[in-house]
Scaffold this motif. Structure first.
Motif, PDB file in Angstrom:
ATOM      1  N   ALA A 152       0.815  -1.210   0.000  1.00 44.74           N
ATOM      2  CA  ALA A 152       0.000   0.000   0.000  1.00 44.74           C
ATOM      3  C   ALA A 152       0.852   1.265   0.000  1.00 44.74           C
ATOM      4  CB  ALA A 152      -0.915   0.017   1.222  1.00 44.74           C
ATOM      5  N   ALA A 153       2.131   1.143   0.345  1.00 42.89           N
ATOM      6  CA  ALA A 153       2.960   2.329   0.576  1.00 42.89           C
ATOM      7  C   ALA A 153       3.044   3.301  -0.602  1.00 42.89           C
ATOM      8  CB  ALA A 153       4.363   1.896   1.022  1.00 42.89           C
ATOM      9  N   PRO A 154       3.139   2.840  -1.856  1.00 41.34           N
ATOM     10  CA  PRO A 154       3.217   3.817  -2.958  1.00 41.34           C
ATOM     11  C   PRO A 154       1.967   4.693  -3.059  1.00 41.34           C
ATOM     12  CG  PRO A 154       3.871   1.629  -3.718  1.00 41.34           C
ATOM     13  CD  PRO A 154       3.315   1.457  -2.342  1.00 41.34           C
ATOM     14  N   VAL A 155       0.785   4.052  -2.898  1.00 40.62           N
ATOM     15  CA  VAL A 155      -0.473   4.813  -2.930  1.00 40.62           C
ATOM     16  C   VAL A 155      -0.503   5.791  -1.756  1.00 40.62           C
ATOM     17  CG1 VAL A 155      -2.972   4.600  -2.609  1.00 40.62           C
ATOM     18  CG2 VAL A 155      -1.787   3.038  -4.153  1.00 40.62           C
ATOM     19  N   GLU A 156      -0.092   5.289  -0.587  1.00 37.22           N
ATOM     20  CA  GLU A 156      -0.073   6.148   0.598  1.00 37.22           C
ATOM     21  C   GLU A 156       0.851   7.333   0.384  1.00 37.22           C
ATOM     22  OE1 GLU A 156       1.011   2.714   3.275  1.00 37.22           O
ATOM     23  OE2 GLU A 156      -0.379   3.760   4.603  1.00 37.22           O
ATOM     24  N   THR A 202      -3.760 -11.294   5.420  1.00 38.03           N
ATOM     25  CA  THR A 202      -2.928 -10.090   5.288  1.00 38.03           C
ATOM     26  C   THR A 202      -3.749  -8.911   5.795  1.00 38.03           C
ATOM     27  OG1 THR A 202      -2.038 -11.032   3.234  1.00 38.03           O
ATOM     28  CG2 THR A 202      -1.543  -8.716   3.659  1.00 38.03           C
ATOM     29  N   MET A 203      -3.102  -8.014   6.484  1.00 35.04           N
ATOM     30  CA  MET A 203      -3.811  -6.864   7.049  1.00 35.04           C
ATOM     31  C   MET A 203      -2.963  -5.616   6.813  1.00 35.04           C
ATOM     32  SD  MET A 203      -5.629  -7.141  10.696  1.00 35.04           S
ATOM     33  CE  MET A 203      -4.436  -7.272  11.715  1.00 35.04           C
ATOM     34  N   CYS A 204      -3.577  -4.544   6.337  1.00 37.39           N
ATOM     35  CA  CYS A 204      -2.814  -3.304   6.109  1.00 37.39           C
ATOM     36  C   CYS A 204      -3.656  -2.101   6.503  1.00 37.39           C
ATOM     37  CB  CYS A 204      -2.485  -3.109   4.626  1.00 37.39           C
ATOM     38  SG  CYS A 204      -1.427  -4.332   3.903  1.00 37.39           S
ATOM     39  N   PHE A 205      -3.025  -1.131   7.100  1.00 40.54           N
ATOM     40  CA  PHE A 205      -3.604   0.200   7.235  1.00 40.54           C
ATOM     41  C   PHE A 205      -3.148   0.976   6.004  1.00 40.54           C
ATOM     42  CE2 PHE A 205      -2.975  -1.096  11.683  1.00 40.54           C
ATOM     43  CZ  PHE A 205      -4.202  -0.787  12.238  1.00 40.54           C
ATOM     44  N   VAL A 206      -4.036   1.783   5.432  1.00 40.56           N
ATOM     45  CA  VAL A 206      -3.671   2.538   4.229  1.00 40.56           C
ATOM     46  C   VAL A 206      -3.934   4.013   4.489  1.00 40.56           C
ATOM     47  CG1 VAL A 206      -3.935   2.735   1.735  1.00 40.56           C
ATOM     48  CG2 VAL A 206      -4.451   0.557   2.853  1.00 40.56           C
ATOM     49  N   GLU A 207      -2.870   4.802   4.590  1.00 39.66           N
ATOM     50  CA  GLU A 207      -3.027   6.246   4.797  1.00 39.66           C
ATOM     51  C   GLU A 207      -3.594   6.873   3.523  1.00 39.66           C
ATOM     52  OE1 GLU A 207      -2.707   7.742   7.542  1.00 39.66           O
ATOM     53  OE2 GLU A 207      -0.997   7.030   8.717  1.00 39.66           O
ATOM     54  N   SER A 208      -4.575   7.794   3.691  1.00 41.82           N
ATOM     55  CA  SER A 208      -5.125   8.475   2.522  1.00 41.82           C
ATOM     56  C   SER A 208      -4.748   9.952   2.528  1.00 41.82           C
ATOM     57  CB  SER A 208      -6.647   8.334   2.498  1.00 41.82           C
ATOM     58  OG  SER A 208      -7.195   8.901   3.669  1.00 41.82           O
ATOM     59  N   GLY A 209      -3.867  10.321   3.421  1.00 39.33           N
ATOM     60  CA  GLY A 209      -3.416  11.699   3.539  1.00 39.33           C
ATOM     61  C   GLY A 209      -2.598  11.765   4.807  1.00 39.33           C
ATOM     62  N   THR A 210      -2.552  12.940   5.432  1.00 38.02           N
ATOM     63  CA  THR A 210      -1.777  13.035   6.668  1.00 38.02           C
ATOM     64  C   THR A 210      -2.651  12.927   7.917  1.00 38.02           C
ATOM     65  OG1 THR A 210      -1.908  15.446   6.548  1.00 38.02           O
ATOM     66  CG2 THR A 210       0.074  14.416   5.642  1.00 38.02           C
ATOM     67  N   ASP A 211      -3.993  12.816   7.738  1.00 41.77           N
ATOM     68  CA  ASP A 211      -4.835  12.701   8.933  1.00 41.77           C
ATOM     69  C   ASP A 211      -5.988  11.717   8.818  1.00 41.77           C
ATOM     70  OD1 ASP A 211      -6.397  14.114   7.225  1.00 41.77           O
ATOM     71  OD2 ASP A 211      -6.430  15.961   8.398  1.00 41.77           O
ATOM     72  N   GLU A 212      -6.029  10.915   7.731  1.00 36.20           N
ATOM     73  CA  GLU A 212      -7.061   9.889   7.621  1.00 36.20           C
ATOM     74  C   GLU A 212      -6.456   8.620   7.014  1.00 36.20           C
ATOM     75  OE1 GLU A 212     -11.373  12.028   7.302  1.00 36.20           O
ATOM     76  OE2 GLU A 212     -10.433  11.481   5.401  1.00 36.20           O
ATOM     77  N   ALA A 213      -7.071   7.482   7.325  1.00 41.48           N
ATOM     78  CA  ALA A 213      -6.587   6.208   6.778  1.00 41.48           C
ATOM     79  C   ALA A 213      -7.741   5.229   6.651  1.00 41.48           C
ATOM     80  CB  ALA A 213      -5.502   5.627   7.688  1.00 41.48           C
ATOM     81  N   ALA A 214      -7.513   4.174   5.871  1.00 41.89           N
ATOM     82  CA  ALA A 214      -8.472   3.077   5.748  1.00 41.89           C
ATOM     83  C   ALA A 214      -7.771   1.794   6.194  1.00 41.89           C
ATOM     84  CB  ALA A 214      -8.975   2.948   4.314  1.00 41.89           C
ATOM     85  N   PHE A 215      -8.540   0.715   6.223  1.00 43.42           N
ATOM     86  CA  PHE A 215      -8.015  -0.542   6.738  1.00 43.42           C
ATOM     87  C   PHE A 215      -8.461  -1.661   5.805  1.00 43.42           C
ATOM     88  CE2 PHE A 215      -8.877  -4.308   9.365  1.00 43.42           C
ATOM     89  CZ  PHE A 215      -7.648  -4.478   9.972  1.00 43.42           C
TER      90      PHE A 215
END
Lengths: 82, 379
Positions: free
Chosen positions: B162-166, B329-342
């Motif tokens: 997920a890191a490149p998208v994040e 597999t489990m990932c947190f996905v940052e969508s900016g600097t103050d929100e994320a999805a899971f």
């Protein structure tokens, strides 16, 4: 037609879900000379469409797509171009 | 006595060592079993921290912790480098301390970066997959006032999918917060026909890219980089000019694995569920070095370690092992600097990303702080 194609390289991606098969093929083609014939084996149905689309965009030649119905996988034959 | 040797002190290696210390505590106490963990340095490096370094939200020091503080005292932890694996003799050669014989071997050696595989990338590109790279990128981003920022996913599979998208979503917001976004064009490139390998993640991220004006180039496989002209050339015959290039470099497995005939490219060929090596007896692989059709992520190593610990415990006791890894597999996905999805998925189940929110973002930051409890086998 596939009966007459003898690949130089066989990439067995059966069991890998998309984008595994396409990335497996791209990885091998990156290191291959022009004129190399690949057989990509995949049982991922979306790869049987996605791989030909990439082959066309990258300027290689799609030789054939053969469905092995009894064994539930596809063979995608590609020849690399310059 | 049964000798279990684990090579690699990352997430998979330390979680496994601690699970074995717990499950096999009576056997260890009696001297019926011995667990040895070998790592080529004294510290563990928790790489997800590096995503935050370019934005000044974490330091590289936070990513490092002494392994001796993470593993149970009943585990024999050695700092040494394995130089050869002999699976016929069941013996490892070590750089400093001779050889080590095993009954069961678990390879948890991780993935390596191989930017040199793309000519010009070392000179022309940045990355955030290591301490030095993340710090260098932080300095470059701090000075980047205007121009074309390109994030190019070159190596697939790569660590932390997920890191490149994040990164681009975080960069977008970070630049907006500093009033620079109007002067910076952001382009994200991906090798296949959509912006992420997992179709549901691509469908989740594409509208966010559209809303924020992040351009995407697909079917984009860089063949070389011209660091002087600042141009990427692709296998598809296209070119893309950049001012700041952040690349996800090609990855490689372990040369030891290749030399031992355990798998192509240094990735260990394993059964997807038992994680037993295909080409040797008594050998397992977990984490990034295992060639399984899921992500290279810490959560994968964590869950695989649990399954292998159970299998080894059964084998040590003369039982038939039945534990398996199901691809979880489990990932947190940052969508900016103050929100994320899971997201959570497995071999049989696709991820279903939900709308991002601030609570998941806080959850991700809290987990990163609490991660060392996972390495200790507690969380």
């Amino acid at each position: 037609m596939s009966e007459s194609i003898s690949p130089d390289v066989t990439v067995d991606s059966r069991g890998a879900a998309c984008p595994g098969p396409l990335m497996d093929l791209i990885g091998k083609i990156k290191k291959a000379d022009a004129g190399t014939v690949f057989e990509l084996q995949t049982n991922d149905s979306s790869s049987s469409h996605d791989v030909p689309e990439w082959v066309e965009k990258a300027g290689h030649e799609l030789l054939d797509v053969v469905e092995h119905g009894d064994e539930e996988y596809w063979s995608i034959f590609v020849e690399t171009r310059e | 006595m049964t000798r279990i040797v684990i090579v690699g002190g990352g997430t998979g290696g330390t979680v496994l060592a601690n699970r074995l210390a717990d499950t096999l505590a009576p056997d260890l106490k009696r001297g019926d079993v011995e667990v040895t963990l070998v790592n080529d340095g004294p510290d563990q490096v928790y790489k997800p921290t590096f995503l935050y370094v370019p934005f000044g939200e974490a330091t590289v020091e936070e990513a490092r912790h002494p392994i001796v503080d993470l593993v149970d005292r009943t585990v024999d932890f050695r700092v040494d480098r394995v130089t050869e694996i002999d699976t016929d003799e069941k013996r490892l050669s070590l750089q400093r301390d001779g050889a080590l014989e095993y009954d069961y071997l678990v390879l948890a050696t991780g993935a390596n970066l191989a930017p040199e595989e793309v000519p010009g990338l070392v000179e022309g590109g940045h990355h955030f997959y290591g301490a030095a790279g993340a710090e260098r990128l932080r300095d470059a981003l701090a000075e980047f006032e205007a121009g074309h920022l390109v994030l190019s996913v070159i190596g697939v599979p790569h660590m932390c999918p997920a890191a490149p998208v994040e990164f681009v979503l975080m960069a977008d917001q970070w630049l907006r917060e500093r009033g620079r976004r109007e002067d910076v064009e952001i382009t994200y490139t991906y090798p296949i026909q959509r912006i992420h390998g997992l179709a549901p993640v691509a469908e989740w991220a594409q509208p966010l890219f559209d809303e924020r004006g992040i351009e995407a180039e697909t079917f984009f496989n860089p063949e070389s980089v011209d660091p002087d002209e600042r141009v990427i050339e692709t296998m598809e015959g296209t070119e893309l000019a950049y001012d700041l290039l952040v690349a996800i470099p090609p990855h490689s497995g372990s040369p030891l694995v290749e030399a031992a005939g355990l798998g192509d490219g240094g990735w260990v060929a394993v059964d997807n569920r038992t994680l037993e090596a295909a080409h040797a007896d008594g050998v397992y692989a977990i984490g990034d070095v295992a060639d399984v059709p899921t992500s290279k992520a810490g959560s994968v190593a964590h869950y695989q370690a649990g399954a292998v610990a159970d299998r080894l415990a059964s084998q040590v006791r003369g039982q038939v092992p039945t534990a398996e890894y199901d691809g979880k597999t489990m990932c947190f996905v940052e969508s900016g600097t103050d929100e994320a999805a899971f997201i959570e998925f497995s071999y049989e189940r696709q991820p279903e990303p939900r709308d991002p929110n601030q609570y998941v973002h806080w959850g991700k930051l809290a987990y990163n702080e609490a991660y060392w409890l996972t390495a200790r086998g507690l969380l």
